[in-house]
Structure formats: structure tokens, C-alpha cells
Design an enzyme around this catalytic site. Structure first.
Site, PDB file in Angstrom:
ATOM      1  N   TYR A 166       4.148   0.850   4.778  1.00 22.40           N
ATOM      2  CA  TYR A 166       3.882   1.542   4.285  1.00 22.40           C
ATOM      3  C   TYR A 166       2.579   1.948   4.666  1.00 22.40           C
ATOM      4  O   TYR A 166       1.311   1.809   5.877  1.00 22.40           O
ATOM      5  CB  TYR A 166       2.583   0.423   3.640  1.00 22.40           C
ATOM      6  CG  TYR A 166       2.135   0.876   2.355  1.00 22.40           C
ATOM      7  CD1 TYR A 166       2.260   2.418   1.755  1.00 22.40           C
ATOM      8  CD2 TYR A 166       1.023  -0.144   2.195  1.00 22.40           C
ATOM      9  CE1 TYR A 166       0.727   2.169   0.647  1.00 22.40           C
ATOM     10  CE2 TYR A 166      -0.127   0.167   1.051  1.00 22.40           C
ATOM     11  CZ  TYR A 166      -0.173   1.581   0.308  1.00 22.40           C
ATOM     12  OH  TYR A 166      -1.414   2.094  -0.369  1.00 22.40           O
ATOM     13  N   ASP A 185       6.762   4.600   2.089  1.00 25.61           N
ATOM     14  CA  ASP A 185       5.698   4.918   1.681  1.00 25.61           C
ATOM     15  C   ASP A 185       4.401   5.672   2.489  1.00 25.61           C
ATOM     16  O   ASP A 185       3.771   5.182   3.230  1.00 25.61           O
ATOM     17  CB  ASP A 185       4.535   4.558   0.369  1.00 25.61           C
ATOM     18  CG  ASP A 185       3.464   5.239   0.359  1.00 25.61           C
ATOM     19  OD1 ASP A 185       3.410   7.005   0.870  1.00 25.61           O
ATOM     20  OD2 ASP A 185       2.526   4.812  -0.583  1.00 25.61           O
ATOM     21  N   HIS A 218       4.571   5.772  -7.812  1.00 25.70           N
ATOM     22  CA  HIS A 218       5.499   6.370  -7.312  1.00 25.70           C
ATOM     23  C   HIS A 218       6.833   6.317  -8.028  1.00 25.70           C
ATOM     24  O   HIS A 218       6.759   5.146  -8.908  1.00 25.70           O
ATOM     25  CB  HIS A 218       5.982   5.993  -5.992  1.00 25.70           C
ATOM     26  CG  HIS A 218       4.560   5.956  -4.843  1.00 25.70           C
ATOM     27  ND1 HIS A 218       4.198   6.995  -3.674  1.00 25.70           N
ATOM     28  CD2 HIS A 218       2.960   5.160  -4.930  1.00 25.70           C
ATOM     29  CE1 HIS A 218       3.107   6.903  -2.900  1.00 25.70           C
ATOM     30  NE2 HIS A 218       2.819   6.266  -3.703  1.00 25.70           N
TER      31      HIS A 218
END
Length: 267
Positions: free
Chosen positions: A111, A155, A259
Site C-alpha cells: 500500500y 494499491d 477502489h
């Protein structure tokens, strides 16, 4: 035998564990990587995850912020967490698989920092932190470039190509698509000899997004998306991928994440 590997910024795993169950029921990923779990390890909904059929679970969390988790039906033998950009944020989790189609493969779940709103590291510490993180990822990719069997998902908070955003021109000065970010991401990809598994199956110039802002009154009508969520692999693993799916429909689920899941099938 083939397996499905999914990555998803869930934006609070406890708030959206029902959506995780919906994803598993409808798409049955064998390996599921979550980001932005926003949950300390001792508060993680482990019982719910076990009920979904994942007997192998690795988590790296912190209360209220960040956090990554990897669920698997395939056994893994080692897990590791690394510290990035001089912070102890829970942003990385590595697992190496012990059996099945991914035997010997190391999966890195990331992340990457979002970077705030102002794309100037001199006045925005969050953006400076993101660029430092990206530089460290490039050095790390160089170090592991000669190791086989590796996958990087998560991500990454950068939309690298003009066709990964709704408007290249309008987003050139917006964090996630600025030249310093996109050029840095490409340098990282080349340093690790990573293959973008998603674009290997959905080539440019097709538009492709995995994130739509909560700020849009009607995200489907505006369709101002960005592709921030990625699946990269070493060439040997990428050659065994047979298809991908970006689950746009998940953005329309009840109380959704901003998302959507991205899934790759690997023989």
C-alpha cells in the site's frame, strides 16, 4: 490447475467484511490481498476470514490507518514485513508459497502512500514521503530483479499511463499522475524487470480504471477514474497468466470502497 489472485484496497476491512464475502462468493479468489485494512492485528476479523475458506492468513496492520493482509488457500512458508521511507507504517507484507501453482513464488502486497493533495515535496511532506517510498521501491526492485518467481500487487497509488486516467491533460498536476510519479514508477518497473500483468491482457490504448472518487455525485456518469491498483510479476510468472478482470461493478456495491478488485488468473 490454475488459481485466481485478487488485490483490493478495501478501505476498512471491518466495515466492509461483507463485501469481501461477496467477492469471495462471486469470484472465489484462491489468494486475496487487501490494502488499507485500517485495523490493528489484534482486532482483525480473523474468524470471518476463516469462514470464507482461507486457512492461511498473514496480516500487517495498525489502528485506523494503512494496513495490508493476504489470505490464501495455498500454504505459504514465510512471511516478512519491511520498513519503508523511515516510517513504521503497515504498508508491506511478503509471503512465499510452499505448494501449488505458486510454489516458490514470493508475493509482495503493498500500500503505497497516497501523497496528499499538493504535488510539491518542498511544501507537502506527504508527497515527499511518497517520492521517497517510490525511490526505495526502485532500489529494492533492482536488488530482487534476478530472483525468480515474484509478484507485486496492491494499491500503488499511481496511474502510470495516459490511458490509465480519465484525462491525461487535466491530471498532469494532480497527485497520482504527475510526471515525477509516472516516470518514477516506470523506472521502478524497469529496475525490477516487472511485467504489468493487467496491461499484458488489456493493452493500451484501452482505458482502464480501478478507482473512482467518493466526491462524484454519480461516479458512473462522470466516469472520472484512475488505475491505481496493480498486479506486476516477474517474466516467468507473467508468462503463466491467462487473463485478468477489473471488477468495475464492485464500485456500485452497497457502501463500497472507492477502489475495485483486480484479479489475475495464473496457470
Amino acid at each position: 490447475m490454475s488459481i485466481r489472485l485478487a488485490t483490493w484496497n478495501i478501505n476498512s476491512v471491518r466495515l466492509r467484511i461483507g463485501l469481501v464475502a461477496k467477492l469471495v462468493e462471486e469470484h472465489s479468489p484462491d489468494v486475496l490481498c487487501l490494502q488499507e485494512t485500517k485495523c490493528a492485528d489484534d482486532s482483525f476479523p480473523m474468524g470471518d476470514v476463516r469462514k470464507l475458506g482461507y486457512s492461511h492468513v498473514a496480516i500487517h496492520g495498525q489502528k485506523g490507518y494503512h494496513g495490508v493482509a493476504t489470505f490464501s488457500r495455498l500454504p505459504f512458508v514465510t512471511t516478512a514485513r519491511e520498513r519503508w521511507a523511515d516510517k513504521d507504517d503497515a504498508r508491506h507484507l511478503a509471503t512465499t508459497f510452499a505448494a501449488g501453482p505458486l510454489e516458490g513464488v514470493t508475493l509482495h502486497n503493498f500500500y503505497v502512500p497516497a501523497g496528499g493533495d499538493e504535488p510539491d515535496p518542498a511544501i507537502n511532506p506527504k508527497f515527499a514521503h511518497k517520492l521517497q517510498f517510490l525511490d526505495e521501491l526502485t532500489s529494492w526492485s533492482t536488488r530482487i530483479a534476478d530472483t525468480g518467481g515474484r509478484i507485486m500487487v496492491g494499491d500503488l497509488n499511481i496511474a502510470p499511463h495516459p490511458d490509465d486516467v480519465w484525462s491525461h491533460k487535466q491530471l498532469l498536476k494532480v497527485v497520482s499522475h504527475t510526471p515525477v510519479e509516472t516516470e518514477g514508477m516506470e523506472a521502478m518497473r524497469q529496475a525490477g524487470r516487472w511485467v504489468d500483468a493487467v496491461r499484458a491482457h488489456v493493452p493500451y490504448p484501452e482505458k482502464l480504471y480501478s478507482w473512482w472518487s467518493y466526491r462524484a455525485a454519480d461516479w458512473t456518469l462522470a466516469d472520472r477514474g484512475r488505475r491505481l491498483d496493480h498486479i506486476w510479476a516477474s517474466a516467468d510468472v507473467a508468462a503463466r497468466t491467462t487473463g485478468v478482470a477489473v471488477l468495475r461493478e464492485a464500485r456500485g456495491w452497497q457502501r463500497p470502497s472507492d477502489h475495485v478488485p483486480v484479479i489475475v488468473t495464473i496457470d
